[in-house]
Design an enzyme around this catalytic site. Structure first.
Site, PDB file in Angstrom:
ATOM      1  CG  PHE A 219      16.611  61.438  33.651  1.00 56.83           C
ATOM      2  CD1 PHE A 219      16.700  60.859  32.388  1.00 56.83           C
ATOM      3  CD2 PHE A 219      17.508  61.011  34.623  1.00 56.83           C
ATOM      4  CE1 PHE A 219      17.648  59.886  32.104  1.00 56.83           C
ATOM      5  CE2 PHE A 219      18.462  60.040  34.357  1.00 56.83           C
ATOM      6  CZ  PHE A 219      18.522  59.472  33.093  1.00 56.83           C
ATOM      7  CB  VAL A 316      11.297  57.301  37.029  1.00 54.04           C
ATOM      8  CG1 VAL A 316      11.707  58.663  37.597  1.00 54.04           C
ATOM      9  CG2 VAL A 316       9.908  57.374  36.416  1.00 54.04           C
ATOM     10  CB  SER A 317      17.014  57.112  35.650  1.00 55.37           C
ATOM     11  OG  SER A 317      18.356  57.118  36.110  1.00 55.37           O
ATOM     12  N   PRO A 318      17.292  58.143  38.726  1.00 54.92           N
ATOM     13  CG  PRO A 318      18.476  57.163  40.513  1.00 54.92           C
ATOM     14  CD  PRO A 318      17.680  56.825  39.255  1.00 54.92           C
ATOM     15  CG  ASP A 396      18.880  53.539  35.817  1.00 59.10           C
ATOM     16  OD1 ASP A 396      19.009  54.765  35.931  1.00 59.10           O
ATOM     17  OD2 ASP A 396      17.814  52.951  36.024  1.00 59.10           O
TER      18      ASP A 396
END
Length: 714
Positions: A219, A316-318, A396
């Protein structure tokens, strides 16, 4: 580098208009017009020094379009008491291994040229690493005729769970208490050895390419910045992050599957700053699963190599479930790794389109401290990190920093010299005699526009050396109709899109990927619009508001040189700072054990039996892992009884095991090993631990081993 968050583009009104015309009218401006915007004069294109590269006399392509080779080698650094690279948390020091780190190298060549792509399980590939690897290649008579800094691209996956201290620039060694030679050496040697293995494994082959969208693994973590990009530009894309995965399938002419590379933009920050075990995060785990599905033997000199490489993941982060919390990190990592693995496997299995065309490359060094950007009519700036750099990324991880919030600009009420001084005192508290200037020239401040410079890294120095690099490498390697952009920074989603669009337009090729964190490290690249909001990523865009425009200009020159088969100037050579490094951390003095004990003795034995799916734990009296990194070996083996012999079924690079070091008293070390029995068959097992201890009397380092009692899994 992420203290809480990570991300990165900016391109000038003229270039923006060009691409809006492309998007809305499907009408491309002429190449000469676009290159004119990038400041490339016709005369300049014809007067550059050519790269040189030997050709192979030993291998024939036969009917295959390419030579293809892959190699993998261990680059795991010290597993105890070394600051970890990524979150910039001084308390986050290594205490063991969850999975080993690897360098994965690929060589692809045609009849006249070759290129090397390396994806390494590192936080960053610093300029020091590229310089040292290039030196080792130059001294190798097998490699030097074919490879040099111009055609070797080194990229980091950006795991935040590896040891640091391997840069030659002060800023990136600040939280590791200086330079850590043991880590630097194992990284350089491992990358070099992986390239050498790939060279030795070269064989005629083919390369297939496939692309597809992975929409449930990432996201956009910096929406306030991303949404400052023009609405018309954002409307052109279906997502505010890049969801496209690009997969290469490498196959030998005889049908053997040699390897896989994929590029997907996603920060490896599933494992947060409370973690102290070395590992590759979701990308390292995905690589392991893919390799194991192809029966890779990590002790072999040949075998299938699978890289989950990094792209434009700056923003962009997981962390779809919220910031890493230190409780659910590994479970969430497994979910994200599974989604990447499944998509990569599907694209790999269905890949039918072959890459075709020549292999080529272009490389140049550029001084970004004062680069004239023709489309902006001004220059980039000497490097500086903004106030919001100290805030990090709350999306994050759960770290909180009290000095400045994201979005702090020169007009913010909480920006003042007193707050800056307080931050610097805290940041430099462990470094006696190192002072960062709190005052800079008015021109320097004006150059950085909205950014209030917290750390003037381009003008600060330590022993006469800058805190961050100013002269940086830019590189394009071309494999047929694929172009790979070696970018020495973390690139934001939109910045990456603009770079790709530009190069694709010039080269008129079919596929372009951004290989982030390549060959050097200069923090972030954001668009001009994103920069103006001074979120973490914009504050970490070191060379000011025209950083992306400068990258576009220089990548345009490289692409034009590739297109026209013209030479390009190599640019100024960055300084080699090898002999100017300092460490503020002591090494191992000696190891000791209690009376009547020996190194390797078991302190806590496992139980006699376990149900399948249980976790087995054993504790040993051991020694400091810095004494010997056991590169290519293992601190922990799980062994299964087969008849009358024991065979190894898991090692410290397998995610089913953990190796944890803990100091006990002054010089004792306790080693805790765990093994998750899920997916292993019933049987009789035991756990072996090996290491090396250092004598306090002679300084001699000696090996030891210990083995638990056997136990049953049923």
């Amino acid at each position: 580098m992420n203290t809480k968050r990570n991300p990165s583009f900016q391109w000038g009104l003229q270039i923006l208009c060009c691409f809006l015309v492309l998007a809305c009218a499907d009408k491309k401006p002429s190449q000469s017009h676009l290159l004119g915007l990038l400041g490339v004069a016709d005369s300049e294109r014809q007067t550059r020094t050519p790269e040189t590269l030997g050709t192979s006399a030993n291998l024939s392509l036969g009917s295959s379009p390419y030579l293809v080779g892959a190699g993998i080698y261990d680059i795991t650094g010290p597993a105890a008491e070394v600051g970890m690279m990524g979150f910039a948390e001084s308390d986050q020091k290594t205490e063991g291994i969850y999975m080993r780190l690897w360098s994965r190298a690929y060589i692809i060549g045609d009849a006249s040229k070759r290129v090397v792509f390396v994806s390494a399980d590192l936080g960053m590939v610093f300029q020091s690493i590229k310089q040292a690897v290039s030196k080792k290649i130059a001294l190798d008579s097998q490699l030097s005729p074919y490879y040099n800094e111009a055609n070797v691209l080194l990229s980091a996956t950006h795991t935040h769970s590896g040891p640091g201290g391997y840069s030659h620039y002060f800023l990136y060694n600040a939280t590791t208490m200086g330079f850590i030679k043991e880590n630097f050496d194992v990284i350089v040697d491992g990358i070099y050895r992986s390239i050498k293995l790939a060279h030795q494994n070269l064989t005629p082959g083919r390369i297939y390419i496939n692309q597809g969208d992975l929409t449930d693994a990432s996201f956009q973590r910096s929406l306030p910045a991303y949404n400052k990009n023009p609405q018309s530009e954002r409307n052109f894309y279906s997502s505010n992050v890049d969801t496209k995965m690009t997969v290469l399938k490498l196959v030998a002419a005889d049908g053997r599957e040699l390897g896989m590379i994929n590029w997907f933009a996603l920060h490896p920050t599933s494992i947060g700053p409370t973690n102290k075990l070395i590992g590759g995060d979701h990308k390292g785990l995905s690589s392991y699963w893919f390799e194991k599905s192809k029966n890779t033997n990590y002790s072999s000199s040949s075998g299938f190599v699978a890289a989950f490489a990094q792209s434009n993941a700056g923003d962009v982060s997981p962390n779809l479930w919220g910031p890493a919390d230190g409780v659910n990190d590994y479970a969430r990592q497994n979910i994200i790794a599974t989604r990447q693995f499944n998509k990569a496997q599907s694209l790999y299995n269905s890949a039918t389109n072959q890459l075709s065309g020549s292999v080529d490359f272009k490389h140049s060094y550029v001084n970004f401290s004062n680069l004239y950007v023709s489309s902006a009519g001004t220059t980039t700036c000497p490097a500086g990190m903004g106030a919001s750099f100290s805030a990090g990324s709350v999306e994050d991880n759960a770290v909180s920093v009290d000095f400045f919030d994201e979005g702090t600009t020169v007009d913010s009420l909480d920006w003042n010299s007193n707050a800056q001084g307080a931050f610097l005192s805290s940041f430099l508290g462990g470094f006696v005699g190192i002072v960062a200037p709190t005052s800079t020239t008015e021109a320097y401040k004006q150059c950085h526009a909205e950014k209030p410079v917290l750390l003037p890294t381009g003008v600060a120095s330590f022993d006469g050396n800058p805190w961050t690099p100013q002269i940086i490498p830019l590189q394009i390697i071309k494999i047929g109709n694929l172009a790979i952009l070696g970018t020495p920074a973390e690139v934001s989603t939109m910045a990456g899109r603009r770079l790709r669009n530009l190069v694709e337009y010039v080269l008129e090729n079919d596929y372009t990927v951004v290989a982030g964190l390549s060959n050097s490290y200069t923090s972030y690249i954001t668009t001009r619009e994103e920069y103006s909001s001074q979120q973490y990523e914009g504050a970490s865009t070191q060379f000011g508001p025209n950083t992306l425009l400068g990258y576009e200009q220089e990548f345009g020159k490289l692409a034009n040189a590739l297109k026209n088969q013209s030479s390009i100037t190599p640019g100024p050579t960055p300084a080699d700072l090898t002999n100017f490094q300092a460490t503020f951390q002591t090494g191992v003095v000696f190891d000791d054990i209690p009376w009547f004990k020996s190194f390797g003795d078991v302190f806590t034995q496992p139980s006699g039996s376990y149900n399948s799916g249980s976790t087995v734990t054993a504790v040993f009296w051991g020694a400091h892992p810095k004494n010997n990194l056991l590169t290519g070996s293992s601190f922990v083996d799980v062994e299964r009884l087969n008849g009358s012999t024991w065979s190894v079924v898991a090692r410290d690079y397998d995610p089913s095991t953990t190796y944890k070091w803990q100091r006990d008293g002054i010089a004792y070390s306790k080693i805790t090993t765990t093994w998750n029995t899920t997916s292993f068959p019933s049987g009789t097992y035991r756990i072996r631990h090996r290491g090396h201890w250092k004598s306090g009397w002679t300084g001699a380092i000696s090996p030891y081993q210990g083995v638990t009692n056997q136990f049953v899994v049923q």
